[in-house]
Design a protein around this motif. Structure first.
Motif, PDB file in Angstrom:
ATOM      1  N   ARG A  89      12.418 -18.053  10.267  1.00  0.00           N
ATOM      2  CA  ARG A  89      12.077 -18.141  11.687  1.00  0.00           C
ATOM      3  C   ARG A  89      10.797 -18.949  11.905  1.00  0.00           C
ATOM      4  O   ARG A  89      10.727 -19.782  12.816  1.00  0.00           O
ATOM      5  CB  ARG A  89      11.928 -16.741  12.282  1.00  0.00           C
ATOM      6  CG  ARG A  89      13.247 -16.018  12.480  1.00  0.00           C
ATOM      7  CD  ARG A  89      13.094 -14.810  13.379  1.00  0.00           C
ATOM      8  NE  ARG A  89      12.645 -15.192  14.721  1.00  0.00           N
ATOM      9  CZ  ARG A  89      12.401 -14.331  15.699  1.00  0.00           C
ATOM     10  NH1 ARG A  89      12.554 -13.029  15.491  1.00  0.00           N
ATOM     11  NH2 ARG A  89      11.998 -14.749  16.890  1.00  0.00           N
ATOM     12  N   LEU A  92      11.447 -22.655  11.450  1.00  0.00           N
ATOM     13  CA  LEU A  92      12.248 -23.292  12.496  1.00  0.00           C
ATOM     14  C   LEU A  92      11.610 -23.189  13.879  1.00  0.00           C
ATOM     15  O   LEU A  92      11.610 -24.154  14.649  1.00  0.00           O
ATOM     16  CB  LEU A  92      13.643 -22.670  12.535  1.00  0.00           C
ATOM     17  CG  LEU A  92      14.516 -22.879  11.297  1.00  0.00           C
ATOM     18  CD1 LEU A  92      15.845 -22.145  11.458  1.00  0.00           C
ATOM     19  CD2 LEU A  92      14.767 -24.360  11.047  1.00  0.00           C
ATOM     20  N   GLU A  93      11.060 -22.025  14.225  1.00  0.00           N
ATOM     21  CA  GLU A  93      10.600 -21.811  15.597  1.00  0.00           C
ATOM     22  C   GLU A  93       9.217 -22.383  15.879  1.00  0.00           C
ATOM     23  O   GLU A  93       8.919 -22.729  17.021  1.00  0.00           O
ATOM     24  CB  GLU A  93      10.632 -20.325  15.935  1.00  0.00           C
ATOM     25  CG  GLU A  93      12.043 -19.766  16.043  1.00  0.00           C
ATOM     26  CD  GLU A  93      12.077 -18.411  16.727  1.00  0.00           C
ATOM     27  OE1 GLU A  93      11.882 -18.359  17.959  1.00  0.00           O
ATOM     28  OE2 GLU A  93      12.293 -17.414  16.014  1.00  0.00           O
ATOM     29  N   ALA A  96       9.762 -25.981  16.603  1.00  0.00           N
ATOM     30  CA  ALA A  96      10.555 -26.040  17.836  1.00  0.00           C
ATOM     31  C   ALA A  96       9.663 -25.853  19.053  1.00  0.00           C
ATOM     32  O   ALA A  96       9.859 -26.500  20.086  1.00  0.00           O
ATOM     33  CB  ALA A  96      11.659 -24.984  17.808  1.00  0.00           C
ATOM     34  N   LEU A 143      14.079 -23.192  21.832  1.00  0.00           N
ATOM     35  CA  LEU A 143      14.854 -23.803  20.751  1.00  0.00           C
ATOM     36  C   LEU A 143      15.757 -24.907  21.286  1.00  0.00           C
ATOM     37  O   LEU A 143      15.937 -25.951  20.647  1.00  0.00           O
ATOM     38  CB  LEU A 143      15.689 -22.738  20.038  1.00  0.00           C
ATOM     39  CG  LEU A 143      14.905 -21.738  19.190  1.00  0.00           C
ATOM     40  CD1 LEU A 143      15.791 -20.555  18.806  1.00  0.00           C
ATOM     41  CD2 LEU A 143      14.364 -22.406  17.931  1.00  0.00           C
ATOM     42  N   ASN A 148      18.330 -28.848  18.681  1.00  0.00           N
ATOM     43  CA  ASN A 148      19.137 -28.603  17.490  1.00  0.00           C
ATOM     44  C   ASN A 148      19.971 -27.348  17.701  1.00  0.00           C
ATOM     45  O   ASN A 148      19.460 -26.228  17.613  1.00  0.00           O
ATOM     46  CB  ASN A 148      18.238 -28.453  16.255  1.00  0.00           C
ATOM     47  CG  ASN A 148      19.040 -28.443  14.962  1.00  0.00           C
ATOM     48  OD1 ASN A 148      20.167 -27.966  14.916  1.00  0.00           O
ATOM     49  ND2 ASN A 148      18.445 -28.971  13.904  1.00  0.00           N
ATOM     50  N   ARG A 150      22.256 -26.041  15.846  1.00  0.00           N
ATOM     51  CA  ARG A 150      22.384 -25.215  14.638  1.00  0.00           C
ATOM     52  C   ARG A 150      21.210 -24.254  14.517  1.00  0.00           C
ATOM     53  O   ARG A 150      21.362 -23.105  14.103  1.00  0.00           O
ATOM     54  CB  ARG A 150      22.466 -26.095  13.389  1.00  0.00           C
ATOM     55  CG  ARG A 150      23.792 -26.805  13.215  1.00  0.00           C
ATOM     56  CD  ARG A 150      23.846 -27.566  11.906  1.00  0.00           C
ATOM     57  NE  ARG A 150      25.125 -28.246  11.752  1.00  0.00           N
ATOM     58  CZ  ARG A 150      26.211 -27.681  11.225  1.00  0.00           C
ATOM     59  NH1 ARG A 150      26.151 -26.437  10.812  1.00  0.00           N
ATOM     60  NH2 ARG A 150      27.330 -28.350  11.120  1.00  0.00           N
ATOM     61  N   THR A 151      20.024 -24.719  14.880  1.00  0.00           N
ATOM     62  CA  THR A 151      18.846 -23.859  14.841  1.00  0.00           C
ATOM     63  C   THR A 151      19.027 -22.655  15.754  1.00  0.00           C
ATOM     64  O   THR A 151      18.686 -21.526  15.393  1.00  0.00           O
ATOM     65  CB  THR A 151      17.590 -24.649  15.266  1.00  0.00           C
ATOM     66  OG1 THR A 151      17.352 -25.684  14.313  1.00  0.00           O
ATOM     67  CG2 THR A 151      16.371 -23.749  15.329  1.00  0.00           C
TER      68      THR A 151
END
Length: 233
Positions: A89, A92-93, A96, A143, A148, A150-151
């Protein structure tokens, strides 16, 4: 200008994944219990093939384990698994949130503000369920701004996995007001197009949430700070 393409309806596999996730959220599927693939297929009125494919994809996220010729079990994540989840997380976040600050336009900021207002109202009402719903929506908007898809799906699965630990850290470790307050610096940074501040604020929020989740799941043999350092850094 060409018309936007019509959204593709979800496949049987995707519908099955969502049905299992809904069952985990509402308590239909209890961690540790063995469930039949055949019974799940019958319940959803689909063949066993999309059910098996759905369970394989859920197993990749760590939400279920599959027992050959027997069925599947929902997995209750331990402290180590939660550390792994939070590492993903954060990876990715946090970027983002930075992308969201760079890319957000007036309509995006308006949508974020509506979610903030809904969260604030839920705080005033003491409505944890509504608060968590709009919390998830707000993270989803950030996000989505990162561009993205997929994210978004990955994070949705990981959030569902952490729900198994006890739905949230609210009540046991912190109040609705405290969780709400953690989101405000993220939104302020997005409002001012400050990517670095948005990333820092998101990391602080995820670190606060993650460490509380780890402490809630830890045994006497788990060193929460060491796990966090090893997996998240």
């Amino acid at each position: 200008m060409p018309a936007a393409p019509t959204p593709r309806p979800p496949s049987l596999t995707e519908r099955t994944i969502e049905a299992v996730r809904d069952g985990i959220r509402n308590g239909t599927f209890v961690p540790g219990e063995l469930y039949s693939v055949y019974q799940l297929a019958d319940r959803l009125a689909v063949s066993r093939s999309p059910v098996r494919e759905a369970l394989l994809r859920l197993a990749e996220t760590g939400m279920v384990t599959i027992e050959k010729n027997r069925g599947f079990r929902v997995v209750l994540p331990g402290a180590r698994e939660l550390a792994e989840i939070m590492a993903v997380r954060v990876a990715l976040e946090v970027p983002a949130a930075a992308h969201a600050a760079r890319r957000a336009g007036p309509q995006d900021r308006e949508a974020l503000e509506k979610e903030r207002e809904a969260m604030q109202q839920a705080v005033l009402d003491g409505d944890e369920g509504t608060f968590l719903l709009h919390d998830q929506h707000l993270h989803g908007l950030l996000l989505n701004l990162a561009g993205n898809s997929r994210t978004i799906r990955i994070i949705a699965n990981l959030r569902d996995a952490t729900r198994l630990v006890g739905m949230s850290t609210i009540r046991t470790s912190r109040s609705l007001e405290e969780v709400y307050a953690e989101h405000l610096p993220i939104l302020t940074a997005v409002e001012h197009s400050d990517a670095e501040a948005a990333a820092r604020a998101m990391r602080r929020h995820l670190e606060s949430t993650g460490k509380l989740l780890l402490r809630g799941a830890a045994t006497e043999n788990d060193d929460v700070d060491r796990l966090w350092e090893d997996y998240v850094g």
